[in-house]
Design an enzyme around this catalytic site. Structure first.
Site, short mmCIF file in Angstrom:
data_model
loop_
_atom_site.label_atom_id
_atom_site.label_comp_id
_atom_site.label_asym_id
_atom_site.label_seq_id
_atom_site.Cartn_x
_atom_site.Cartn_y
_atom_site.Cartn_z
CG ASP A 372 -1.91 1.05 1.33
OD1 ASP A 372 -2.26 1.61 0.27
OD2 ASP A 372 -2.37 1.35 2.45
CD GLU A 375 -0.22 5.53 -3.91
OE1 GLU A 375 0.30 5.69 -2.79
OE2 GLU A 375 -1.09 4.69 -4.15
CG ASP A 451 -8.05 4.36 -0.07
OD1 ASP A 451 -7.98 3.13 0.15
OD2 ASP A 451 -7.21 5.17 0.32
O1 MIG Z 1 -3.87 6.01 4.58
O2 MIG Z 1 -3.58 0.73 5.66
O3 MIG Z 1 -5.80 2.00 0.31
O4 MIG Z 1 -6.77 -0.21 1.67
O5 MIG Z 1 -6.80 -0.11 4.47
C1 MIG Z 1 -4.67 4.87 4.47
C2 MIG Z 1 -4.75 1.44 5.82
C3 MIG Z 1 -3.78 3.67 4.32
C4 MIG Z 1 -4.93 2.89 2.34
C5 MIG Z 1 -5.34 1.68 1.59
C6 MIG Z 1 -6.38 0.93 2.38
C7 MIG Z 1 -5.82 0.55 3.72
C8 MIG Z 1 -5.36 1.81 4.47
N1 MIG Z 1 -4.39 2.55 3.66
#
Ligand code: MIG
Length: 757
Positions: A372, A375, A451
């Site tokens: 996650d 980016e 998201d």
């Molecule tokens: O700033 O890890 O897209 O699936 O549950 C949020 C917490 C961070 C974004 C991800 C989401 C995940 C969440 N993350």
């Protein structure tokens, strides 16, 4: 002057070179640069130029499929097919700031560009590529937003009779304009780097997609069990919560293969740590879950907490592995753990170091990794990513600005993780899920679309997003079922699960602070409906696995827009809310609250209503009643579909495999079987059974042939649909009494069944 090179031709104009290289008769690269050689490609391209039959006459290059006319004064090109139809013409090019304007000539629609919100057809719109943590910059995914978590600078132009793809091999921030600014111009440009792009031509859009996959690679064959249902939440906070979900699934009889741990399993969000207070006896817990048939995936973010004494941080610092700021110091941003540094995945040794860090988790019994925030996301800046003037280093020590590397950062992390998992577990296919991606990332990781929100608009918009991702080389995709942000509800979850059951990645996920949305959270009716569709998923799991295999060989997506197979029917060019699941199944989800019917376009041919068996002539719009427990599904005459008996998790026990034949047209199907887990298929440990069906209206002949049997073929049961006369039937030459629903047990995988109609 046009000169021959080993891979094609070079056109020279003052200090500028246009290199034309061939990758196939119909795939041509146009690379403009100031050096007399082909510029370096990004990590996306794995193909090499091929020796191709070409000839040059004056300023015209001819291949077996294309005629390329070069304007030597301007280095603009025009491309024709061999019948002389103009396919593409440059109106203007610039190379300092790379940009091409092409004449919009005949294109009826534009598609591709990966993960973008809004409708399937991008004609009349513009977009940009810069990997972005969307919720950092906007309240929710919406059609006015251009930059999403991934960047795939590839698009397709098509009409009824022809199609082309353009892959712009540039990792900087890129822009695409599909006739928005000027209705007769389509353009693409970048903030930096070279003007270097590939033109792929074919009459059929499917061939263009395959051409793109030839350039950038295909998804590796995934583990079959990861095609099962996956349950996630931010977060299952401790052992009790996770075990409760695991137990409840089994108690309710909901098949489920995969559970996830989101960020709260770590100590202070420090990657590669496990909080043993919340998850006491982690290893033992994973063992228990494994015994229940579950695979556990854990989240790994790229940001490393800045903290003295934290071994990952200190080790990376000692080795000088972090991205630098403009002054040459480690760039410190802010993510979940607070101050954080970012590994410079551009370097192989950094990727190998990172990969190695997964060792303990795997030894504990973790079966997959979820990347996650790659980016990369950074809370501390206005752009919500690390500054563009941050500095990366190549393996040769060359410095590169983040502006060039940014869009590839998540993919570089995926390369490291994927290769690391392969090394650590050589005979298990890695499962890796990523949020950020660049072209080519399909070779390493499955992708979810980030998201979304628990709103109907995001259920609806996920379909064109999936179809365009599929056209952009990405097959192993899914969205958070039920919606991530905001509170879901029973009706929405039911409808979303219906669609999710037909996306390659099928994962229910929701955000912290929102109400729980596991299948049992909204009462008995929702539970029954979600269970029904999760079970349907398992009935089609061998079918899906076969589609995934096909995609791993060819790049053809699993979820396809209708025009993928009905390109010559213009009505299909703008259908956003129906898709083909492989060639012969059409899925038509309900995406509005309260809706209990919808309009459906049935393309040409004869189709069966999956639920009622009713036959429907194609080429018409119908209204289908679809109460809350019905997802409209259609199967094409000529289809041959394997279906499984439902189990709690993939591989739980061996069951009979059912083969369904939909009479009314000829058809064939190659059934592929292997262990669904290891790499032994690469050494030929698999089976292939070919089924054929010939239906000439008087006689129906169904045959099978075992073409390879290095892996156990299960017991088979045949189901024949669409045949009324059950009187004159023979199986392997012997008369056969046929039951009401025309099912037949066969004791050998090779058989011949004949029905005199
Ligand atoms: O700033 O890890 O897209 O699936 O549950 C949020 C917490 C961070 C974004 C991800 C989401 C995940 C969440 N993350």
């Amino acid at each position: 002057m046009i000169r021959k090179t080993t891979y094609g031709y070079t056109v020279e104009k003052k200090d500028l070179y246009l290199d034309i290289a061939f990758y196939a008769d119909n795939i041509v690269r146009f690379a403009y640069s100031t050096e007399e050689k082909l510029p370096d490609s990004t990590l996306a391209v794995i193909a090499k130029p091929q020796k191709t039959e070409v000839e040059l006459e004056a300023n015209v290059i001819k291949t077996n499929q294309l005629k390329i006319v070069i304007d030597e004064d301007t280095l603009k090109v025009s491309i024709y097919d061999l019948e002389g139809n103009l396919l593409s013409r440059d109106k203007a090019i610039s190379t300092d700031k790379p940009k091409v304007e092409k004449q919009l000539i005949w294109e009826n629609g534009f598609y591709g560009v990966g993960e973008k919100y809004a409708w399937l057809n991008k004609k009349g719109t513009e977009t940009a590529n810069w990997n972005t943590d969307v919720l950092g910059v906007a309240p929710l995914h919406n059609p006015r937003l251009k930059e999403y978590h991934t960047s795939i600078p590839f698009y397709i132009g098509l009409d009824n009779e022809k199609a082309y793809g353009i892959y712009f091999d540039n990792s900087h921030r890129t822009y695409f304009d599909f006739g928005k600014t000027k209705d007769d111009v389509v353009s693409f440009s970048a903030e930096g780097g070279n003007l270097d792009y590939y033109f792929i031509y074919d009459k059929k859009v499917s061939e263009v997609v395959k051409g793109y996959s030839l350039l950038t690679g295909t998804m590796p064959l995934p583990r079959k069990d990861f095609l099962g249902y996956q349950q996630c939440r931010w977060s299952y906070e401790n052992r009790e919560q996770l075990m409760e979900v695991a137990t409840r699934m089994r108690k309710e009889g909901i098949p489920c293969d995969v559970l996830y741990l989101d960020i709260d399993y770590m100590v202070d969000y420090k990657v590669f740590t496990v909080d043993s207070e919340k998850f006491n006896e982690f290893r033992e817990m994973l063992k228990r879950l494994k015994g229940m048939g579950y695979k556990v995936v854990v989240i790994i973010d790229p940001g490393v907490k800045v903290e003295e004494g934290y071994s990952v941080y200190e080790d990376g610092k000692a080795r000088d592995y972090y991205v630098k700021d403009a002054e040459g110091k480690d760039y410190v941003g802010e993510v979940w753990p607070g101050d954080a540094v970012f590994p410079d995945f551009l370097r192989k040794e950094v990727r190998e170091w990172w990969a190695e860090l997964h060792k303990d988790l795997l030894e504990d019994g973790v079966e997959g990794i979820w990347n996650d925030m790659n980016e990369p996301s950074d809370f501390s800046t206005e752009t919500k990513t690390i500054p563009e003037d941050c500095v990366h280093k190549t393996d040769d020590g060359e410095e590169k600005l983040h502006s060039e590397i940014h869009n590839m950062y998540g993919t570089l992390e995926a390369i490291g993780t994927y290769e690391g998992l392969r090394k650590l577990q050589p005979n298990k296919r890695p499962f890796l899920l990523t949020r950020a991606a660049f072209a080519g990332c399909q070779r390493y990781a499955a992708l979810w679309t980030g998201d979304n929100s628990s709103i109907w608009e995001h259920l609806e918009s996920s379909m064109p997003m999936f179809m365009n991702l599929g056209l952009s080389g990405y097959t192993f995709i899914g969205a958070d079922v039920g919606g991530f942000d905001g509170d879901s509800n029973g009706e929405l979850l039911a409808r979303w699960t219906q669609l999710g059951a037909f996306t390659p990645l099928f994962r229910n996920h929701s955000a912290q602070g929102t109400i729980n949305q596991e299948p049992w959270c909204f009462g008995e009716e929702t539970l029954e409906i979600t269970k029904k569709y999760i079970k349907l998923r398992y009935e089609f799991i061998t079918y899906l696995y076969n589609l995934m295999r096909h995609s791993s060989l060819t790049g053809e997506p699993v979820m396809r827009p209708l025009f993928y197979h009905y390109q010559n029917d213009e009505k299909t060019h703008n259908i956003n809310d129906q898709f083909l699941y492989g060639e012969n199944i059409m899925v038509c989800p309900i995406v509005r609250p309260g809706a209990d019917r919808r309009m459906i376009y049935i393309p040409e041919g004869e189709w069966y209503d999956y639920w009622t068996g009713e036959k429907i002539e194609g080429g018409q719009y119908i209204i289908k009643e679809a109460p809350i427990d019905i997802l409209p599904i259609y199967v094409k005459a000529g289809a041959i579909l394997p279906k499984d008996e439902v189990v709690e998790f993939v591989g739980q026990e061996e069951k009979t495999l059912h083969i369904h034949f939909y009479a009314g047209a000829n058809g064939e199907y190659d059934l592929y079987l292997d262990d669904g887990m290891s790499f032994e298929y690469e050494d030929g440990v698999y089976s292939l059974v070919k089924f054929t069906m010939e239906d000439n209206k008087e006689k129906l002949v169904i045959k099978s042939e075992v073409n390879k049997d290095n892996y156990k073929i299960p017991a088979l049961k045949l189901h024949i649909h669409g045949v009324d006369n059950k009187a004159n039937v023979t199986l392997n030459g012997e008369n056969l009494e046929v039951n009401e629903d025309f099912t037949v047990d066969v004791d050998k995988a090779e058989f011949e069944l004949v029905v005199e109609r």
